[in-house]
Motif scaffolding. Sequence first.
Motif, PDB file in Angstrom:
ATOM      1  N   ILE A 179       0.842  -1.204   0.000  1.00 53.96           N
ATOM      2  CA  ILE A 179       0.000   0.000   0.000  1.00 53.96           C
ATOM      3  C   ILE A 179       0.873   1.248   0.000  1.00 53.96           C
ATOM      4  O   ILE A 179       0.536   2.262  -0.614  1.00 53.96           O
ATOM      5  CB  ILE A 179      -0.955  -0.013   1.215  1.00 53.96           C
ATOM      6  N   GLU A 180       2.022   1.162   0.673  1.00 53.60           N
ATOM      7  CA  GLU A 180       2.896   2.328   0.802  1.00 53.60           C
ATOM      8  C   GLU A 180       3.503   2.760  -0.534  1.00 53.60           C
ATOM      9  O   GLU A 180       4.037   3.864  -0.650  1.00 53.60           O
ATOM     10  CB  GLU A 180       3.999   2.059   1.827  1.00 53.60           C
ATOM     11  N   THR A 181       3.412   1.899  -1.548  1.00 53.38           N
ATOM     12  CA  THR A 181       3.939   2.268  -2.864  1.00 53.38           C
ATOM     13  C   THR A 181       2.915   3.016  -3.711  1.00 53.38           C
ATOM     14  O   THR A 181       3.244   3.491  -4.806  1.00 53.38           O
ATOM     15  CB  THR A 181       4.385   1.012  -3.633  1.00 53.38           C
ATOM     16  N   ILE A 182       1.671   3.130  -3.224  1.00 53.13           N
ATOM     17  CA  ILE A 182       0.601   3.767  -3.994  1.00 53.13           C
ATOM     18  C   ILE A 182       0.590   5.258  -3.664  1.00 53.13           C
ATOM     19  O   ILE A 182       0.552   5.637  -2.485  1.00 53.13           O
ATOM     20  CB  ILE A 182      -0.762   3.137  -3.656  1.00 53.13           C
ATOM     21  N   PRO A 183       0.601   6.127  -4.657  1.00 52.03           N
ATOM     22  CA  PRO A 183       0.522   7.569  -4.377  1.00 52.03           C
ATOM     23  C   PRO A 183      -0.777   7.904  -3.646  1.00 52.03           C
ATOM     24  O   PRO A 183      -1.835   7.347  -3.941  1.00 52.03           O
ATOM     25  CB  PRO A 183       0.555   8.210  -5.764  1.00 52.03           C
ATOM     26  N   ALA A 184      -0.696   8.806  -2.689  1.00 55.07           N
ATOM     27  CA  ALA A 184      -1.869   9.158  -1.884  1.00 55.07           C
ATOM     28  C   ALA A 184      -3.015   9.673  -2.745  1.00 55.07           C
ATOM     29  O   ALA A 184      -4.185   9.363  -2.489  1.00 55.07           O
ATOM     30  CB  ALA A 184      -1.491  10.200  -0.835  1.00 55.07           C
ATOM     31  N   ASP A 185      -2.681  10.434  -3.802  1.00 55.33           N
ATOM     32  CA  ASP A 185      -3.764  10.985  -4.622  1.00 55.33           C
ATOM     33  C   ASP A 185      -4.397   9.933  -5.521  1.00 55.33           C
ATOM     34  O   ASP A 185      -5.390  10.195  -6.188  1.00 55.33           O
ATOM     35  CB  ASP A 185      -3.281  12.179  -5.446  1.00 55.33           C
ATOM     36  N   GLY A 186      -3.833   8.725  -5.541  1.00 55.67           N
ATOM     37  CA  GLY A 186      -4.439   7.622  -6.281  1.00 55.67           C
ATOM     38  C   GLY A 186      -5.369   6.784  -5.430  1.00 55.67           C
ATOM     39  O   GLY A 186      -6.024   5.863  -5.945  1.00 55.67           O
ATOM     40  N   ILE A 187      -5.425   7.065  -4.124  1.00 55.55           N
ATOM     41  CA  ILE A 187      -6.343   6.350  -3.225  1.00 55.55           C
ATOM     42  C   ILE A 187      -7.543   7.257  -2.993  1.00 55.55           C
ATOM     43  O   ILE A 187      -7.434   8.297  -2.336  1.00 55.55           O
ATOM     44  CB  ILE A 187      -5.659   5.994  -1.888  1.00 55.55           C
ATOM     45  N   PHE A 188      -8.685   6.888  -3.552  1.00 58.75           N
ATOM     46  CA  PHE A 188      -9.876   7.729  -3.460  1.00 58.75           C
ATOM     47  C   PHE A 188     -10.724   7.429  -2.230  1.00 58.75           C
ATOM     48  O   PHE A 188     -11.454   8.299  -1.753  1.00 58.75           O
ATOM     49  CB  PHE A 188     -10.743   7.552  -4.714  1.00 58.75           C
ATOM     50  N   PHE A 189     -10.643   6.186  -1.733  1.00 57.97           N
ATOM     51  CA  PHE A 189     -11.516   5.831  -0.601  1.00 57.97           C
ATOM     52  C   PHE A 189     -10.935   4.615   0.108  1.00 57.97           C
ATOM     53  O   PHE A 189     -10.216   3.804  -0.497  1.00 57.97           O
ATOM     54  CB  PHE A 189     -12.933   5.524  -1.096  1.00 57.97           C
ATOM     55  N   VAL A 190     -11.261   4.498   1.414  1.00 55.79           N
ATOM     56  CA  VAL A 190     -10.795   3.374   2.229  1.00 55.79           C
ATOM     57  C   VAL A 190     -11.962   2.831   3.034  1.00 55.79           C
ATOM     58  O   VAL A 190     -12.687   3.587   3.691  1.00 55.79           O
ATOM     59  CB  VAL A 190      -9.652   3.811   3.178  1.00 55.79           C
ATOM     60  N   GLN A 191     -12.153   1.518   2.967  1.00 60.19           N
ATOM     61  CA  GLN A 191     -13.194   0.837   3.737  1.00 60.19           C
ATOM     62  C   GLN A 191     -12.538  -0.166   4.675  1.00 60.19           C
ATOM     63  O   GLN A 191     -11.648  -0.913   4.274  1.00 60.19           O
ATOM     64  CB  GLN A 191     -14.171   0.119   2.808  1.00 60.19           C
TER      65      GLN A 191
END
Length: 615
Positions: A179-191
């Motif tokens: 998960i830490e390799t994913i850019p923050a602006d590419g994560i739109f939502f977290v469940q």
Amino acid sequence: MRTSIATVCLSGTLDQKLLAARAAGFDGVEIFEPDLVSSPLAPEAIRARADELGLSLDLYQPFRDFEGVGPELLELNLRRAEAKFALMNRLGIETMLLCSNVATARSGDEQLAASQLRLLGDAAGRFGVRVAYEALAWGRFVDGYETAARVVRLADHERIGLCLDSFHILSKGHNPEAIETIPADGIFFVQMADAPLLTLDVLSWSRHHRLFPGEGGFDLGRFMAHLVRTGYDGPVSLEVFNDTFRQTDPRATAVDARRSLRWLEHVTAEALGVGAGGRAARMSATALPSAEPAIDVNYVELRTAEPAELRVLLRQLGFRSHGSHRSKAVELWSHGDVRIVLGAPDSELQPTVAGIGLSVNDPSTAVQRATALFAPEVPRQQDAADEPLVGVRAPDGSEVFFGADGEDAPAWVDEFGIPDGDDPRLLERVDHINLAQPWQHFDAAVLFFRSVLDLHPEPSIDVAAPVGLVRSQVLRSTDGIVRVALNLVPSGSSEKDAILPQHIAFATSDALAVARTARERGFVPLQIPENYYDDLSARYQLDPLLLGELRELNVMFDRDESGEFLHFYTHPVGTVFLEVVERRDGYTGYGALNAPVRLAAQYQRPRTSDQRVPA
């Protein structure tokens, strides 16, 4: 941390769900499509209602089976999506959840999926909304978050991002570290969702057995720490499909849900430690006030409509009466440092084990932690001269009180009279407290004791009883001073027919001596069948003299690699009974193999006059 909850978590109408979410203190909600479709309120009215309540509408979900399809179906899917985007505009929702295709995908080509998501992104842009793509654990081709992240990266569209769901990731055993390799602006939502650790197909596990964080076995603190390190600062939402939650009072469920997110924030802070590492964290994760470790269990309160019979049992076990409180309608019984407060119930629905009193160094800190976890304080009438006790209420209505420790005994003991008789001091402490939990409170109780008292859950077991399976979950403090066993009453059982596994167990260093002296006072224990002792003789090479004494005194026995366990029971008085236990050589269990025999004996007792079953 911005908090949100999916309406699928709660029972009732959509308006009732919104009211419950607001009352519990959530910042926003996800609108589950069936809740909208079945609501008589127009989308504009729902938007206005959420505004009135101060709730943001964070997500519209779910949109299914879009990518990996042929050209004709793609055209139909885009038309369907545009209708949902227009609906989202009416609701004022900016993000739609897109689940990975489970039914209609005919190709797993990631380039094809990305190109189709790119077209979806173009459509979303025309409506000013965006799409969060989620890998379902049972997706036909995309069933992992790293695969979904590659597809999103290939789509390369500002309107297409990821939804990360802890259940879909952890139920498949995927490592969340990436998960830490994913850019923050590419994560739109977290469940977020927890779950018991089961061997079950993932779809059934997801649809029926999800739990709120802290109620299951997933390492959600570690998961969240990876998320925080990305720099994500959007909503952290609960999406929990659970048969029980959809049948219980939505306000109570929403409070339990909010407690779970506060606990999650705490374990996230612990997992992050002093330095978060990685990219700069933008989401705050604040730890709770420190848990106050219990010095001892200084009392257990029983409320029963049959106090006379319980008084006789206590006397037979060597307890002494201190008489009634100087201003309250309760009485105190003690045996050494073991204390029972005995009172009458205020209502038929009140728990029999009504309260647990813990000695702690700082009661105010203990209550601060509990109230930070949305546990309501218990109003307590007390005179100016009474020792202050502060307490909170558990989900089932029972109470946990915190008081300062005394040199010899807690100061509140002086509010009762002088104990009568001599103190045999055969009982040493409260070993564990066994609480019956109605089906609607079991999971919430696990979270309550885990978060408020920092008790650690042990693996749950199912115990066969004459009226069904009793699910038992033990939670204990690290030092073992506090042990609470939660037992789930079998579904469909009436109070008359069900054995309510609610009792207090007292620790001793000589269970046989306690049993003998109790018998001299007229004590009649719960009668254990002769067949049990025949089986015991076959299972263990016991000294014949010991086996004979166990049989004579109705004392049960267990042995494992850590040591030996001797214990016996009183007969039930209403819905409560007492147990005396002796742990030898570090035994840490509870005699699980004996539980079905005990439950059968308790079930049998009111149905026959001859207690002992002939060999």
